[in-house]
Design a protein around this motif. Structure first.
Motif, PDB file in Angstrom:
ATOM      1  N   ILE A  84       0.798  -1.115   0.005  1.00  0.00           N
ATOM      2  CA  ILE A  84      -0.042   0.146  -0.044  1.00  0.00           C
ATOM      3  C   ILE A  84       0.994   1.339  -0.024  1.00  0.00           C
ATOM      4  O   ILE A  84       1.917   1.347   0.855  1.00  0.00           O
ATOM      5  CB  ILE A  84      -0.798   0.120   1.308  1.00  0.00           C
ATOM      6  CG1 ILE A  84      -1.796  -1.272   1.145  1.00  0.00           C
ATOM      7  CG2 ILE A  84      -1.804   1.141   1.192  1.00  0.00           C
ATOM      8  CD1 ILE A  84      -2.141  -1.566   2.797  1.00  0.00           C
ATOM      9  N   ASP A  85       0.588   2.323  -0.970  1.00  0.00           N
ATOM     10  CA  ASP A  85       1.290   3.441  -0.946  1.00  0.00           C
ATOM     11  C   ASP A  85       0.598   4.360   0.202  1.00  0.00           C
ATOM     12  O   ASP A  85      -0.504   4.270   0.676  1.00  0.00           O
ATOM     13  CB  ASP A  85       0.985   4.264  -2.256  1.00  0.00           C
ATOM     14  CG  ASP A  85       1.677   5.451  -2.434  1.00  0.00           C
ATOM     15  OD1 ASP A  85       2.673   5.801  -1.843  1.00  0.00           O
ATOM     16  OD2 ASP A  85       1.092   6.181  -3.295  1.00  0.00           O
ATOM     17  N   LEU A  86       1.549   5.280   0.744  1.00  0.00           N
ATOM     18  CA  LEU A  86       0.856   6.154   1.534  1.00  0.00           C
ATOM     19  C   LEU A  86       0.092   7.482   0.951  1.00  0.00           C
ATOM     20  O   LEU A  86      -1.175   7.626   1.175  1.00  0.00           O
ATOM     21  CB  LEU A  86       2.102   6.720   2.533  1.00  0.00           C
ATOM     22  CG  LEU A  86       2.713   5.843   3.677  1.00  0.00           C
ATOM     23  CD1 LEU A  86       3.712   6.665   4.125  1.00  0.00           C
ATOM     24  CD2 LEU A  86       1.673   5.377   4.370  1.00  0.00           C
ATOM     25  N   ASP A  87       1.104   8.438   0.174  1.00  0.00           N
ATOM     26  CA  ASP A  87       0.393   9.504  -0.220  1.00  0.00           C
ATOM     27  C   ASP A  87      -0.593   9.396  -1.448  1.00  0.00           C
ATOM     28  O   ASP A  87      -0.258   8.573  -2.519  1.00  0.00           O
ATOM     29  CB  ASP A  87       1.389  10.561  -0.538  1.00  0.00           C
ATOM     30  CG  ASP A  87       2.426  11.083   0.636  1.00  0.00           C
ATOM     31  OD1 ASP A  87       2.043  11.800   1.252  1.00  0.00           O
ATOM     32  OD2 ASP A  87       3.461  10.585   0.690  1.00  0.00           O
ATOM     33  N   GLY A  88      -1.806   9.974  -1.064  1.00  0.00           N
ATOM     34  CA  GLY A  88      -3.041   9.675  -2.062  1.00  0.00           C
ATOM     35  C   GLY A  88      -3.453   8.297  -2.107  1.00  0.00           C
ATOM     36  O   GLY A  88      -4.421   8.077  -2.951  1.00  0.00           O
ATOM     37  N   THR A  89      -3.227   7.489  -1.198  1.00  0.00           N
ATOM     38  CA  THR A  89      -3.797   6.097  -1.132  1.00  0.00           C
ATOM     39  C   THR A  89      -4.253   6.070   0.334  1.00  0.00           C
ATOM     40  O   THR A  89      -5.369   5.883   0.765  1.00  0.00           O
ATOM     41  CB  THR A  89      -2.767   5.156  -1.578  1.00  0.00           C
ATOM     42  OG1 THR A  89      -2.484   5.328  -2.820  1.00  0.00           O
ATOM     43  CG2 THR A  89      -3.445   3.844  -1.228  1.00  0.00           C
ATOM     44  N   LEU A  90      -3.279   5.736   1.340  1.00  0.00           N
ATOM     45  CA  LEU A  90      -3.622   5.421   2.585  1.00  0.00           C
ATOM     46  C   LEU A  90      -4.004   6.826   3.458  1.00  0.00           C
ATOM     47  O   LEU A  90      -4.850   6.559   4.325  1.00  0.00           O
ATOM     48  CB  LEU A  90      -2.444   4.633   3.097  1.00  0.00           C
ATOM     49  CG  LEU A  90      -2.679   3.982   4.606  1.00  0.00           C
ATOM     50  CD1 LEU A  90      -4.000   2.846   4.634  1.00  0.00           C
ATOM     51  CD2 LEU A  90      -1.340   3.097   5.137  1.00  0.00           C
TER      52      LEU A  90
END
Length: 201
Positions: A20-26
């Motif tokens: 899972i990506d952080l910025d823009g996702t999680l």
């Protein structure tokens, strides 16, 4: 199959891992992880799913955001060149830019109106204050070190981050890809940003 469907035990092909990506996702628009997302991640972890966080951020910056989670996920940081299962353990994988390539890129940036930030284990490194990254640095609590033009060439960098006006970034990206594409992986994480890391072996 969606991430949520992996919660059902009768799924014919249950997921074994979630990357899972952080910025823009999680993360939400405020740059925080919601309580609901935390609960889902913790539930998946209890069901033996491997949780991997993939980000362009520094490992320490990513873990600051994830500290509310009750387990320690694997973090793939700096666009994939640093992988750590635990912040206190040695990296599973690490790849810095070669000194020769890093120096050539830094020399290239000197002649252009670009803000340069190097990423290393000890934090961020700049020659001058980067207004594009100032808020992120302040929120992170991670040290930004300032150096002379000569000193910054001696840093073993995991990643070089370039900021500038959109048109200047477009021009620089094309030139950098032509000159250094064989040795580096270049990407644009935004219209005003270029990320540069070592190409995988």
């Amino acid at each position: 199959m969606t991430l949520q469907s992996s919660l059902h035990t009768d799924s014919p092909k249950p997921w074994r891992a979630a990357v899972i990506d952080l910025d823009g996702t999680l993360l939400n628009h405020q740059g925080n992880i919601s309580d609901r997302s935390i609960k889902v991640l913790e539930l998946l972890h209890r069901r033996n799913m491997v949780i991997v966080i993939a980000t362009g951020r520094l490992d320490a910056d990513a873990r600051r955001i994830l500290q509310k989670i009750d387990f320690t996920p694997t973090v793939v940081s700096c666009n994939g060149v640093l992988i750590k299962t635990d912040p206190l353990l040695p990296p599973m994988w690490e790849q810095t830019l070669t000194p020769a390539v890093s120096e050539q890129i830094l020399r290239f940036t000197r002649r252009r109106p670009l803000h340069v930030t190097l990423f290393s284990h000890s934090g961020w490194h700049c020659v001058r204050r980067n207004p594009y990254l100032a808020d992120d640095i302040a929120r992170s609590g991670i040290t930004c070190h300032y150096h002379s033009e000569r000193e910054i060439h001696n840093i073993a960098s995991l990643k070089i981050l370039l900021h500038g006006a959109d048109a200047e970034i477009d021009t620089a990206f094309g030139t950098l890809r032509e000159r250094f594409g064989a040795d580096t992986a270049l990407s644009k994480s935004s219209r005003s940003t270029i990320d540069i890391v070592s190409r995988g072996q």
